[in-house]
Write an enzyme that holds these catalytic residues in place. Structure first.
Site, PDB file in Angstrom:
ATOM      1  N   ARG A  88       0.838  -1.204   0.000  1.00 15.60           N
ATOM      2  CA  ARG A  88       0.000   0.000   0.000  1.00 15.60           C
ATOM      3  C   ARG A  88       0.867   1.246   0.000  1.00 15.60           C
ATOM      4  O   ARG A  88       1.777   1.385   0.801  1.00 15.60           O
ATOM      5  CB  ARG A  88      -0.890   0.004   1.249  1.00 15.60           C
ATOM      6  CG  ARG A  88      -1.711   1.287   1.458  1.00 15.60           C
ATOM      7  CD  ARG A  88      -2.922   1.284   0.558  1.00 15.60           C
ATOM      8  NE  ARG A  88      -3.746   2.457   0.771  1.00 15.60           N
ATOM      9  CZ  ARG A  88      -4.845   2.491   1.542  1.00 15.60           C
ATOM     10  NH1 ARG A  88      -5.216   1.416   2.175  1.00 15.60           N
ATOM     11  NH2 ARG A  88      -5.558   3.583   1.645  1.00 15.60           N
ATOM     12  N   ASP A 100      -6.682  -2.287   1.431  1.00 15.08           N
ATOM     13  CA  ASP A 100      -7.249  -1.336   2.395  1.00 15.08           C
ATOM     14  C   ASP A 100      -7.930  -2.162   3.480  1.00 15.08           C
ATOM     15  O   ASP A 100      -8.737  -3.043   3.173  1.00 15.08           O
ATOM     16  CB  ASP A 100      -8.272  -0.460   1.660  1.00 15.08           C
ATOM     17  CG  ASP A 100      -8.920   0.590   2.550  1.00 15.08           C
ATOM     18  OD1 ASP A 100      -8.253   1.107   3.469  1.00 15.08           O
ATOM     19  OD2 ASP A 100     -10.104   0.896   2.307  1.00 15.08           O
ATOM     20  N   ASP A 102     -10.130  -1.574   6.942  1.00 10.33           N
ATOM     21  CA  ASP A 102     -10.821  -0.581   7.779  1.00 10.33           C
ATOM     22  C   ASP A 102     -11.521  -1.282   8.931  1.00 10.33           C
ATOM     23  O   ASP A 102     -12.315  -2.209   8.714  1.00 10.33           O
ATOM     24  CB  ASP A 102     -11.872   0.171   6.952  1.00 10.33           C
ATOM     25  CG  ASP A 102     -11.245   1.043   5.876  1.00 10.33           C
ATOM     26  OD1 ASP A 102     -10.137   1.554   6.081  1.00 10.33           O
ATOM     27  OD2 ASP A 102     -11.876   1.215   4.815  1.00 10.33           O
TER      28      ASP A 102
HETATM   29  C1  X6L Z   1     -18.914  11.987  -2.534  1.00  7.92           C
HETATM   30  C2  X6L Z   1     -17.589  12.154  -2.216  1.00  7.92           C
HETATM   31  C3  X6L Z   1     -19.468  10.760  -2.349  1.00  7.92           C
HETATM   32  C4  X6L Z   1     -16.833  11.111  -1.741  1.00  7.92           C
HETATM   33  C5  X6L Z   1     -18.726   9.702  -1.891  1.00  7.92           C
HETATM   34  C6  X6L Z   1     -17.150   7.515  -0.859  1.00  7.92           C
HETATM   35  C7  X6L Z   1     -15.259   8.899  -0.815  1.00  7.92           C
HETATM   36  C8  X6L Z   1     -16.387   6.462  -0.430  1.00  7.92           C
HETATM   37  C9  X6L Z   1     -14.499   7.856  -0.395  1.00  7.92           C
HETATM   38  C10 X6L Z   1     -17.412   9.874  -1.567  1.00  7.92           C
HETATM   39  C11 X6L Z   1     -16.598   8.746  -1.067  1.00  7.92           C
HETATM   40  C12 X6L Z   1     -15.049   6.639  -0.204  1.00  7.92           C
HETATM   41  C13 X6L Z   1     -13.520   1.751  -1.915  1.00  7.92           C
HETATM   42  C14 X6L Z   1     -14.226   2.475  -2.900  1.00  7.92           C
HETATM   43  C15 X6L Z   1     -12.918   3.797  -1.819  1.00  7.92           C
HETATM   44  C16 X6L Z   1     -13.783   0.355  -1.789  1.00  7.92           C
HETATM   45  C17 X6L Z   1     -15.350   0.598  -3.598  1.00  7.92           C
HETATM   46  C18 X6L Z   1     -14.224   5.482   0.266  1.00  7.92           C
HETATM   47  C19 X6L Z   1     -12.742   5.542   0.252  1.00  7.92           C
HETATM   48  N1  X6L Z   1     -12.729   2.596  -1.246  1.00  7.92           N
HETATM   49  N2  X6L Z   1     -15.121   1.926  -3.736  1.00  7.92           N
HETATM   50  N3  X6L Z   1     -13.824   3.757  -2.817  1.00  7.92           N
HETATM   51  N4  X6L Z   1     -14.710  -0.165  -2.649  1.00  7.92           N
HETATM   52  N5  X6L Z   1     -16.240   0.012  -4.404  1.00  7.92           N
HETATM   53  O1  X6L Z   1     -13.215  -0.365  -0.956  1.00  7.92           O
HETATM   54  O2  X6L Z   1     -14.734   4.465   0.672  1.00  7.92           O
HETATM   55  S1  X6L Z   1     -12.133   5.261  -1.365  1.00  7.92           S
HETATM   56 MG    MG Z   2     -11.727   2.038   2.934  1.00  8.28          MG
HETATM   57 MG    MG Z   3      -8.751   2.686   4.889  1.00 11.35          MG
END
Ligand code: X6L
Ligand code: MG
Ligand code: MG
Length: 168
Positions: A88, A100, A102
């Protein structure tokens, strides 16, 4: 014999770079090898559409149940070192990552420290977390939203972006 008994916790795993399934398996293996962590149950693996930063490869996501004698901060240190061991690096915020980990829930505890908020503050908005968690503890009540894990998983609009992934 080291006593691994302790508190129940749930950890979300995700990978969207390189050998995705291998990174999830490696993380579980390293957690199992830790003297104070027992991996009790594993959800299925799901292939999921990226959320947040959308121009990136599909994720594999899953959730595991552990029992641990470690308290939350030392448990976080273990998960962070496993992320590093699996290559990572932090380049793009919300961007691609090999692994990742969490911490979602730790016993019935609530804590707000910088770098560690439990329950995970956004878990109930994310189908890639709630769908696999719902396999393990469907009836668990999330106090902040007054709904069970299963109710939340079924009501999230992006649950169709979370598809059961069958390993080869
Ligand atoms: C607006 C802005 C709406 C930001 C949503 C959602 C940001 C989730 C970060 C968000 C927003 C995250 C994964 C992911 C990430 C994962 C999938 C996060 C952190 N991690 N998508 N995106 N799986 N499918 O593990 O969760 S980045
Ligand atoms: Mg995460
Ligand atoms: Mg994390």
């Amino acid at each position: 014999m080291v006593n691994k008994l302790g508190n129940q916790a749930f950890i979300a795993l995700g990978s969207n770079m390189g050998i995705r399934e291998e990174y999830l398996r490696k993380a579980i293996q390293l957690l199992k090898e830790h003297p104070h962590i027992e991996v009790c149950r594993e959800s299925n693996i799901y292939e999921t559409v990226p959320v947040g930063y959308v121009e990136q490869a599909a994720f594999l996501n899953m959730v595991i149940e552990v029992k641990t004698a470690l308290s939350p901060v030392p448990l976080l240190a273990v998960t962070q070192s496993i992320e590093l061991e699996c290559g990572r690096t932090r380049e793009v915020r919300f961007g691609p990552r090999t692994l990742d980990l969490d911490i979602l829930l730790y016993a019935e505890e609530e804590m707000k420290k910088e770098g560690l908020i439990i329950p995970h503050p956004r878990m109930h908005e994310r189908a890639f977390v709630m769908v696999p968690l719902s396999e393990l503890v469907p009836e668990r009540l999330l106090l902040n939203v007054h709904q069970t894990v299963k109710e939340i998983a079924q009501s999230l609009p992006d649950r169709e972006d979370v598809k059961l992934w069958i390993p080869n």
